[in-house]
Design a protein around this motif. Structure first.
Motif, PDB file in Angstrom:
ATOM      1  N   SER A   1       2.977   2.763 -19.410  1.00  0.00           N
ATOM      2  CA  SER A   1       3.993   2.300 -18.462  1.00  0.00           C
ATOM      3  C   SER A   1       3.483   2.257 -17.026  1.00  0.00           C
ATOM      4  O   SER A   1       4.046   1.555 -16.188  1.00  0.00           O
ATOM      5  CB  SER A   1       5.234   3.199 -18.533  1.00  0.00           C
ATOM      6  N   ALA A   2       2.436   3.039 -16.730  1.00  0.00           N
ATOM      7  CA  ALA A   2       1.913   3.079 -15.363  1.00  0.00           C
ATOM      8  C   ALA A   2       0.392   2.926 -15.364  1.00  0.00           C
ATOM      9  O   ALA A   2      -0.291   3.536 -14.555  1.00  0.00           O
ATOM     10  CB  ALA A   2       2.320   4.383 -14.692  1.00  0.00           C
ATOM     11  N   ARG A   3      -0.123   2.091 -16.230  1.00  0.00           N
ATOM     12  CA  ARG A   3      -1.581   2.035 -16.430  1.00  0.00           C
ATOM     13  C   ARG A   3      -2.322   1.570 -15.184  1.00  0.00           C
ATOM     14  O   ARG A   3      -3.508   1.811 -15.041  1.00  0.00           O
ATOM     15  CB  ARG A   3      -1.932   1.148 -17.614  1.00  0.00           C
ATOM     16  N   ASP A   4      -1.653   0.885 -14.270  1.00  0.00           N
ATOM     17  CA  ASP A   4      -2.318   0.394 -13.068  1.00  0.00           C
ATOM     18  C   ASP A   4      -2.073   1.284 -11.854  1.00  0.00           C
ATOM     19  O   ASP A   4      -2.399   0.882 -10.732  1.00  0.00           O
ATOM     20  CB  ASP A   4      -1.843  -1.030 -12.747  1.00  0.00           C
ATOM     21  N   VAL A   5      -1.504   2.469 -12.059  1.00  0.00           N
ATOM     22  CA  VAL A   5      -1.157   3.352 -10.946  1.00  0.00           C
ATOM     23  C   VAL A   5      -2.049   4.592 -10.967  1.00  0.00           C
ATOM     24  O   VAL A   5      -1.866   5.483 -11.802  1.00  0.00           O
ATOM     25  CB  VAL A   5       0.333   3.775 -11.023  1.00  0.00           C
ATOM     26  N   PRO A   6      -3.040   4.704 -10.083  1.00  0.00           N
ATOM     27  CA  PRO A   6      -3.832   5.933  -9.989  1.00  0.00           C
ATOM     28  C   PRO A   6      -2.948   7.112  -9.580  1.00  0.00           C
ATOM     29  O   PRO A   6      -2.010   6.944  -8.784  1.00  0.00           O
ATOM     30  CB  PRO A   6      -4.861   5.612  -8.899  1.00  0.00           C
ATOM     31  N   VAL A   7      -3.244   8.293 -10.126  1.00  0.00           N
ATOM     32  CA  VAL A   7      -2.419   9.468  -9.835  1.00  0.00           C
ATOM     33  C   VAL A   7      -3.286  10.626  -9.348  1.00  0.00           C
ATOM     34  O   VAL A   7      -4.417  10.815  -9.794  1.00  0.00           O
ATOM     35  CB  VAL A   7      -1.594   9.914 -11.061  1.00  0.00           C
ATOM     36  N   LEU A   8      -2.728  11.375  -8.421  1.00  0.00           N
ATOM     37  CA  LEU A   8      -3.271  12.656  -7.974  1.00  0.00           C
ATOM     38  C   LEU A   8      -2.269  13.709  -8.422  1.00  0.00           C
ATOM     39  O   LEU A   8      -1.104  13.682  -8.015  1.00  0.00           O
ATOM     40  CB  LEU A   8      -3.416  12.658  -6.453  1.00  0.00           C
TER      41      LEU A   8
ATOM     42  N   ARG B   1       0.841  -1.204   0.000  1.00  0.00           N
ATOM     43  CA  ARG B   1       0.000   0.000   0.000  1.00  0.00           C
ATOM     44  C   ARG B   1       0.875   1.252   0.000  1.00  0.00           C
ATOM     45  O   ARG B   1       0.672   2.173   0.791  1.00  0.00           O
ATOM     46  CB  ARG B   1      -0.920   0.018   1.227  1.00  0.00           C
ATOM     47  N   VAL B   2       1.838   1.307  -0.905  1.00  0.00           N
ATOM     48  CA  VAL B   2       2.779   2.422  -0.965  1.00  0.00           C
ATOM     49  C   VAL B   2       2.344   3.433  -2.016  1.00  0.00           C
ATOM     50  O   VAL B   2       2.082   3.078  -3.167  1.00  0.00           O
ATOM     51  CB  VAL B   2       4.212   1.933  -1.273  1.00  0.00           C
ATOM     52  N   THR B   3       2.252   4.695  -1.611  1.00  0.00           N
ATOM     53  CA  THR B   3       2.066   5.818  -2.523  1.00  0.00           C
ATOM     54  C   THR B   3       3.353   6.609  -2.557  1.00  0.00           C
ATOM     55  O   THR B   3       3.912   6.926  -1.500  1.00  0.00           O
ATOM     56  CB  THR B   3       0.921   6.737  -2.049  1.00  0.00           C
ATOM     57  N   VAL B   4       3.843   6.926  -3.748  1.00  0.00           N
ATOM     58  CA  VAL B   4       5.022   7.794  -3.854  1.00  0.00           C
ATOM     59  C   VAL B   4       4.550   9.172  -4.273  1.00  0.00           C
ATOM     60  O   VAL B   4       3.652   9.324  -5.117  1.00  0.00           O
ATOM     61  CB  VAL B   4       6.064   7.226  -4.845  1.00  0.00           C
ATOM     62  N   GLY B   5       5.116  10.212  -3.657  1.00  0.00           N
ATOM     63  CA  GLY B   5       4.714  11.580  -3.971  1.00  0.00           C
ATOM     64  C   GLY B   5       5.898  12.519  -3.973  1.00  0.00           C
ATOM     65  O   GLY B   5       6.960  12.214  -3.429  1.00  0.00           O
ATOM     66  N   GLY B   6       5.692  13.669  -4.589  1.00  0.00           N
ATOM     67  CA  GLY B   6       6.752  14.677  -4.598  1.00  0.00           C
ATOM     68  C   GLY B   6       6.225  15.986  -5.123  1.00  0.00           C
ATOM     69  O   GLY B   6       5.116  16.082  -5.659  1.00  0.00           O
ATOM     70  N   GLU B   7       7.043  17.032  -4.956  1.00  0.00           N
ATOM     71  CA  GLU B   7       6.688  18.378  -5.411  1.00  0.00           C
ATOM     72  C   GLU B   7       7.825  18.935  -6.247  1.00  0.00           C
ATOM     73  O   GLU B   7       9.000  18.691  -5.949  1.00  0.00           O
ATOM     74  CB  GLU B   7       6.423  19.274  -4.194  1.00  0.00           C
ATOM     75  N   SER B   8       7.475  19.652  -7.317  1.00  0.00           N
ATOM     76  CA  SER B   8       8.454  20.289  -8.192  1.00  0.00           C
ATOM     77  C   SER B   8       9.388  19.232  -8.771  1.00  0.00           C
ATOM     78  O   SER B   8       8.929  18.294  -9.406  1.00  0.00           O
ATOM     79  CB  SER B   8       9.199  21.381  -7.415  1.00  0.00           C
ATOM     80  N   ALA B   9      10.715  19.338  -8.543  1.00  0.00           N
ATOM     81  CA  ALA B   9      11.617  18.298  -9.053  1.00  0.00           C
ATOM     82  C   ALA B   9      11.263  16.933  -8.471  1.00  0.00           C
ATOM     83  O   ALA B   9      11.481  15.909  -9.111  1.00  0.00           O
ATOM     84  CB  ALA B   9      13.061  18.651  -8.732  1.00  0.00           C
ATOM     85  N   GLY B  10      10.698  16.925  -7.254  1.00  0.00           N
ATOM     86  CA  GLY B  10      10.247  15.654  -6.683  1.00  0.00           C
ATOM     87  C   GLY B  10       9.095  15.061  -7.467  1.00  0.00           C
ATOM     88  O   GLY B  10       9.022  13.847  -7.673  1.00  0.00           O
ATOM     89  N   ALA B  11       8.169  15.917  -7.924  1.00  0.00           N
ATOM     90  CA  ALA B  11       7.063  15.428  -8.751  1.00  0.00           C
ATOM     91  C   ALA B  11       7.556  15.000 -10.125  1.00  0.00           C
ATOM     92  O   ALA B  11       7.073  14.013 -10.690  1.00  0.00           O
ATOM     93  CB  ALA B  11       5.996  16.510  -8.881  1.00  0.00           C
ATOM     94  N   MET B  12       8.508  15.738 -10.680  1.00  0.00           N
ATOM     95  CA  MET B  12       9.102  15.328 -11.952  1.00  0.00           C
ATOM     96  C   MET B  12       9.820  13.987 -11.784  1.00  0.00           C
ATOM     97  O   MET B  12       9.819  13.144 -12.697  1.00  0.00           O
ATOM     98  CB  MET B  12      10.060  16.396 -12.458  1.00  0.00           C
ATOM     99  N   SER B  13      10.418  13.774 -10.610  1.00  0.00           N
ATOM    100  CA  SER B  13      11.016  12.471 -10.314  1.00  0.00           C
ATOM    101  C   SER B  13       9.957  11.387 -10.285  1.00  0.00           C
ATOM    102  O   SER B  13      10.158  10.291 -10.819  1.00  0.00           O
ATOM    103  CB  SER B  13      11.739  12.519  -8.960  1.00  0.00           C
ATOM    104  N   VAL B  14       8.802  11.672  -9.671  1.00  0.00           N
ATOM    105  CA  VAL B  14       7.715  10.696  -9.649  1.00  0.00           C
ATOM    106  C   VAL B  14       7.256  10.392 -11.081  1.00  0.00           C
ATOM    107  O   VAL B  14       7.000   9.237 -11.433  1.00  0.00           O
ATOM    108  CB  VAL B  14       6.540  11.202  -8.788  1.00  0.00           C
ATOM    109  N   GLY B  15       7.176  11.432 -11.923  1.00  0.00           N
ATOM    110  CA  GLY B  15       6.857  11.203 -13.325  1.00  0.00           C
ATOM    111  C   GLY B  15       7.842  10.250 -13.975  1.00  0.00           C
ATOM    112  O   GLY B  15       7.458   9.358 -14.747  1.00  0.00           O
ATOM    113  N   SER B  16       9.130  10.423 -13.654  1.00  0.00           N
ATOM    114  CA  SER B  16      10.150   9.513 -14.184  1.00  0.00           C
ATOM    115  C   SER B  16       9.963   8.100 -13.635  1.00  0.00           C
ATOM    116  O   SER B  16      10.061   7.116 -14.379  1.00  0.00           O
ATOM    117  CB  SER B  16      11.551  10.030 -13.837  1.00  0.00           C
ATOM    118  N   LEU B  17       9.696   7.986 -12.337  1.00  0.00           N
ATOM    119  CA  LEU B  17       9.504   6.661 -11.744  1.00  0.00           C
ATOM    120  C   LEU B  17       8.341   5.925 -12.395  1.00  0.00           C
ATOM    121  O   LEU B  17       8.381   4.701 -12.566  1.00  0.00           O
ATOM    122  CB  LEU B  17       9.264   6.797 -10.242  1.00  0.00           C
ATOM    123  N   LEU B  18       7.291   6.676 -12.788  1.00  0.00           N
ATOM    124  CA  LEU B  18       6.156   6.058 -13.477  1.00  0.00           C
ATOM    125  C   LEU B  18       6.553   5.480 -14.834  1.00  0.00           C
ATOM    126  O   LEU B  18       5.839   4.646 -15.393  1.00  0.00           O
ATOM    127  CB  LEU B  18       5.037   7.086 -13.672  1.00  0.00           C
TER     128      LEU B  18
END
Length: 503
Positions: A306-313, A182-199
């Motif tokens: 690449s992330a079709r099973d990952v809901p995003v906010l 039940r892990v959600t990964v989150g970030g802001e700015s470069a952190g959010a861009m990192s999350v985009g990369s992780l996806l």
């Protein structure tokens, strides 16, 4: 009252943190070995096990990074903590003896050159208070994390650090009461861009099930050609070859000074012929589409499933770019000619586009219009495109997206900051009481808005639904967190439509 916590055993050894008001905090736990000496510019390695109980009562060392330049050193205060064990995580939990709790892994921002998990506004106490195990991550920045070498240096080391931290969470979070499923990964700015990369990264697949992206998405990454060129310019400043071995031999203060000099050159003269796509986003060091660690530009990979099973906010702030134009006075230096050049540089037909932007902003200055156009290019349109990609690639119930906009205006700088970049973090973390963040929010930030926003984040992390309609390309519902919290359909749709086929 602060007391010691129970001892928790991690894969490298036992740790003991502190407990206060029912929240247990374990700070500065290494998830990887120190990235220095023979491990400099290498992929992350497992930490050395330790004997005995390791104190986890204070934030750990921060990675090598420069201070923010004025006035951002005051607006975005961040600690510099010496030491080599800088690849560390902090964990806040309501109960180390629990099981099955949802987990939120936070990746900080800072344009890939600044930031740390010890910034006070990222305190995870409120998440733990509300039943979530919160984990915040340090990762290598700047040259150490993202310089792209002409020789054999592994690319995207900062992203590899994040993957290593997520693997650490999979192996260890159950010991803190969390559920690795039940892990959600989150970030802001470069952190959010990192999350985009992780996806978009094969190595991150299966390490998290949901994603939160605040003011960053899937558009910002460099081609190998541009990234190699940037590394070459850095090496020229240091009079060394652009190789992993040569740059590893440079003293860290000298390397950071050269990194700052290169950033200043780009800011003053952002020439696309010299700096490629960096001329538009002004970030010299960022994820690189190397074909292996990051196979494709994240937004393209996400659109491809690449992330079709990952809901995003995902979402952005109403006036993001004002943080970068108001405190330094640049907003008042922009004239109509500069505005038209900038709008054309972003790919819009300047005349038509400015007519549309001006129509809903009577009396706006050229600088204020530039802030809105740049906000759309840098933050709002990438968020919308990621929501579209996640929605369309998902199919069925998977891959749904929820979109928000943060619109509460800061009273600082005579109210001209608006709902600027980074302003929402104290609301999502429910850390408005932290004095450091008050420089952005002032002393009138509404706690009820923090309650609403933080509550929505907790719901998404816990249940996968923040509490409003998921995004679709017909109605385009967006939850507006501002003077009131309300659902808006396709806000500023005329401006959004201008970017079709452009951004």
């Amino acid at each position: 009252m602060t007391t010691t916590t129970p001892t928790v055993r991690t894969s490298a050894g036992p740790v003991q943190g502190t407990s206060r008001d029912g929240v247990h905090a374990f700070l500065g736990i290494p998830y990887a070995a120190p990235p220095f000496g023979p491990r400099r510019f290498a992929a992350p390695r497992a930490p050395e096990p330790w004997d005995g109980v390791r104190p986890a009562t204070e934030y750990g060392p921060t990675v090598p990074k420069p201070p923010y330049a004025p006035p951002y050193d005051v607006l975005l205060p961040e600690p510099q903590i010496p030491g080599e064990d800088c690849l560390n995580v902090n964990v806040w939990t309501p109960d180390p003896g629990a099981s099955g709790l949802p987990v939120f892994v936070w990746i900080h921002g800072g344009a890939f050159v600044n930031g740390s998990n010890a910034v006070p506004v990222y305190d995870g106490t409120a998440f733990a208070r509300d039943g979530v195990v919160c984990v915040s991550v340090n990762y290598r920045l700047g040259v150490d994390g993202f310089a792209h070498f002409a020789d054999d240096g592994p690319p995207n080391r900062g992203l590899l650090d994040q993957v290593a931290a997520l693997r650490w969470v999979q192996e260890n979070v159950a010991a803190f009461g969390g559920d690795p499923a039940r892990v959600t990964v989150g970030g802001e700015s470069a952190g959010a861009m990192s999350v985009g990369s992780l996806l978009a990264m094969p190595s991150a697949r299966g390490l998290f099930g949901r994603a939160v992206l605040q003011s960053g998405a899937g558009h910002h990454a460099l081609t190998p050609a541009t990234a190699t060129r940037i590394c070459g310019y850095l090496a020229e400043r240091l009079a060394v070859p652009p190789t992993r071995e040569a740059l590893a031999a440079v003293a860290i203060p000298d390397l950071i000074a050269a990194q700052q000099g290169l950033a200043a050159e780009i800011a003053v003269m952002p020439d696309p012929a010299r700096f490629g796509e960096v001329a538009a986003n002004l970030m010299a060091f960022e994820p690189v589409v190397d074909g292996e660690v990051l196979p494709d530009l994240p937004i393209r990979a996400i659109a491809g499933g690449s992330a079709r099973d990952v809901p995003v906010l995902v979402g952005a702030n109403r006036d993001e770019q004002r943080l970068f134009l108001v405190p330094n006075g640049v907003v008042d230096m922009v004239n109509d000619q500069l505005l038209e050049l900038a709008v054309g540089g972003y790919g819009l037909p300047a005349g038509r586009a400015l007519e549309v932007y001006r129509a809903s902003r009577p009396g706006a200055t050229a600088g204020e219009l530039l802030a809105d156009v740049a906000t759309d290019w840098f933050f709002r349109l990438p968020a919308i495109r990621l929501a579209e990609a996640a929605t369309q690639a998902g199919g069925g119930t998977g891959g749904r997206a929820w979109v928000y906009e943060f619109s509460w205006p800061s009273p600082q700088f005579g109210g001209r900051l608006g709902a600027c970049h980074a302003l929402e973090i104290g609301f999502t973390f429910d850390t408005l009481a932290h004095e450091a963040h008050g420089v952005l929010t002032g002393d009138v930030a509404p706690q009820e808005l923090a309650d609403a926003m933080h509550g929505a984040w907790v719901r998404f992390i816990s249940d996968g639904d923040p509490g409003w309609a998921p995004y679709d390309v017909q109605r385009r519902p967006v939850q507006d967190f501002g003077a009131e919290v309300r659902l808006v359909e396709d806000p500023r749709g005329a401006e959004r439509s201008l970017w079709d086929g452009i951004r």
